[in-house]
Design an enzyme around this catalytic site. Structure first.
Site, PDB file in Angstrom:
ATOM      1  N   ASP A  22       0.848  -1.191   0.000  1.00 42.06           N
ATOM      2  CA  ASP A  22       0.000   0.000   0.000  1.00 42.06           C
ATOM      3  C   ASP A  22       0.884   1.242   0.000  1.00 42.06           C
ATOM      4  O   ASP A  22       2.107   1.158   0.127  1.00 42.06           O
ATOM      5  CB  ASP A  22      -0.970  -0.012   1.181  1.00 42.06           C
ATOM      6  CG  ASP A  22      -0.275   0.166   2.519  1.00 42.06           C
ATOM      7  OD1 ASP A  22      -0.976   0.333   3.521  1.00 42.06           O
ATOM      8  OD2 ASP A  22       0.983   0.157   2.567  1.00 42.06           O
ATOM      9  N   ASN A  59      -4.441  13.136   0.218  1.00 43.81           N
ATOM     10  CA  ASN A  59      -5.816  13.588   0.002  1.00 43.81           C
ATOM     11  C   ASN A  59      -6.153  14.796   0.872  1.00 43.81           C
ATOM     12  O   ASN A  59      -6.783  15.757   0.417  1.00 43.81           O
ATOM     13  CB  ASN A  59      -6.794  12.451   0.303  1.00 43.81           C
ATOM     14  CG  ASN A  59      -6.855  11.420  -0.815  1.00 43.81           C
ATOM     15  OD1 ASN A  59      -6.630  11.744  -1.972  1.00 43.81           O
ATOM     16  ND2 ASN A  59      -7.163  10.178  -0.465  1.00 43.81           N
ATOM     17  N   HIS A  81      -8.541  15.225  -3.392  1.00 41.91           N
ATOM     18  CA  HIS A  81      -8.744  13.885  -3.927  1.00 41.91           C
ATOM     19  C   HIS A  81      -8.335  13.750  -5.396  1.00 41.91           C
ATOM     20  O   HIS A  81      -7.958  12.657  -5.833  1.00 41.91           O
ATOM     21  CB  HIS A  81     -10.208  13.478  -3.752  1.00 41.91           C
ATOM     22  CG  HIS A  81     -10.561  13.164  -2.326  1.00 41.91           C
ATOM     23  ND1 HIS A  81     -10.298  11.948  -1.749  1.00 41.91           N
ATOM     24  CD2 HIS A  81     -11.125  13.928  -1.358  1.00 41.91           C
ATOM     25  CE1 HIS A  81     -10.696  11.956  -0.484  1.00 41.91           C
ATOM     26  NE2 HIS A  81     -11.204  13.147  -0.220  1.00 41.91           N
ATOM     27  N   ASP A 136      -6.002  10.860  -6.685  1.00 40.26           N
ATOM     28  CA  ASP A 136      -6.282   9.974  -7.822  1.00 40.26           C
ATOM     29  C   ASP A 136      -5.077   9.910  -8.766  1.00 40.26           C
ATOM     30  O   ASP A 136      -4.738   8.839  -9.283  1.00 40.26           O
ATOM     31  CB  ASP A 136      -7.501  10.476  -8.590  1.00 40.26           C
ATOM     32  CG  ASP A 136      -8.807  10.254  -7.829  1.00 40.26           C
ATOM     33  OD1 ASP A 136      -8.787   9.528  -6.815  1.00 40.26           O
ATOM     34  OD2 ASP A 136      -9.832  10.803  -8.265  1.00 40.26           O
ATOM     35  N   GLU A 168      -5.814   2.397  -1.333  1.00 40.91           N
ATOM     36  CA  GLU A 168      -4.432   2.531  -1.805  1.00 40.91           C
ATOM     37  C   GLU A 168      -3.663   1.216  -1.680  1.00 40.91           C
ATOM     38  O   GLU A 168      -2.434   1.191  -1.696  1.00 40.91           O
ATOM     39  CB  GLU A 168      -3.703   3.632  -1.008  1.00 40.91           C
ATOM     40  CG  GLU A 168      -3.356   3.302   0.432  1.00 40.91           C
ATOM     41  CD  GLU A 168      -4.478   3.526   1.418  1.00 40.91           C
ATOM     42  OE1 GLU A 168      -4.185   3.704   2.595  1.00 40.91           O
ATOM     43  OE2 GLU A 168      -5.659   3.544   0.983  1.00 40.91           O
TER      44      GLU A 168
END
Length: 220
Positions: free
Chosen positions: A171, A179, A184, A188, A214
């Site tokens: 991860d 974020n 966000h 992304d 993630e």
């Protein structure tokens, strides 16, 4: 796009083959039902098939019926039946066997061309739906369902062949901070870039999927 044609009449078969090649299709020609069935069962990708109803060994409708029962999930085969039969019950029989379309002999080649284009559109839509069903919309990696299916298959194969399987769960550290700090949309972009880098770091026969958020799962 590949088209498999099956007709025991050499004249019809050669005319179809010549016309389809002129329309820039990749053509595979077979001369009876059994040969057509063997060819279609070995297809790995979606394709079109034009089958004559009346053929030696297996007729076109029986080929269709067997194919629908045994066809793998590797790709859909759009089947058009060529026939001189015009009765409603004949059409119903063919549709029940799994045919997608019918063309009555003698047929117009422009009508055949248009019907093939319809088949192509349907196959294209099915491929898009397949991609959507098995891939994560943000990263374009396999989604959780797909990567878990692959993991299970690899574990089963490893047990059967007494071979090891390597699995990586990873991860992105502190991703929440990305974020919270940058928004966000930035998050992304980070996920997509991370997915691209992970994908470029594994071999073509390895599998990588977005497990959730993630988190990524890699099956080696």
């Amino acid at each position: 796009m590949k088209v498999i044609i099956a007709d025991d009449d050499m004249g019809t078969r050669l005319l179809l083959e010549h016309t389809l090649v002129k329309w820039e299709y990749e053509v595979v020609s077979t001369k009876n039902g059994q040969e057509a069935l063997d060819t279609l069962l070995n297809e790995k990708e979606s394709c079109l098939a034009i089958l004559d109803w009346v053929m030696p060994e297996l007729d076109g409708v029986e080929v269709c019926r067997i194919l629908r029962k045994r066809q793998s999930a590797r790709g859909y085969i759009y089947i058009m039946i060529l026939t001189g039969k015009k009765k409603k019950e004949d059409v119903i029989q063919g549709l029940e066997a799994g045919a997608d379309d019918f063309l009555i002999k003698p047929f117009d080649f422009q009508e055949l061309r248009m019907r093939l284009r319809v088949g192509q559109r349907i196959l294209s839509l099915q491929e898009q739906l397949k991609i959507m069903a098995y891939h994560d919309s943000l990263t374009a990696l396999l989604n959780r369902l797909a990567i878990m299916e692959i993991l299970q298959k690899e574990l089963n194969r490893a047990e059967r062949e007494n071979k090891p399987v390597s699995v990586i769960m990873c991860d992105l550290d502190y991703f929440k901070n990305v974020n919270d700090t940058h928004g966000h949309l930035c998050g992304d972009a980070v996920l997509k870039e991370a997915a691209n880098r992970l994908k470029s770091s594994v071999r073509v026969y390895d599998s990588i999927g977005r497990y959730g958020g993630e988190e990524f799962l890699i099956v080696l």
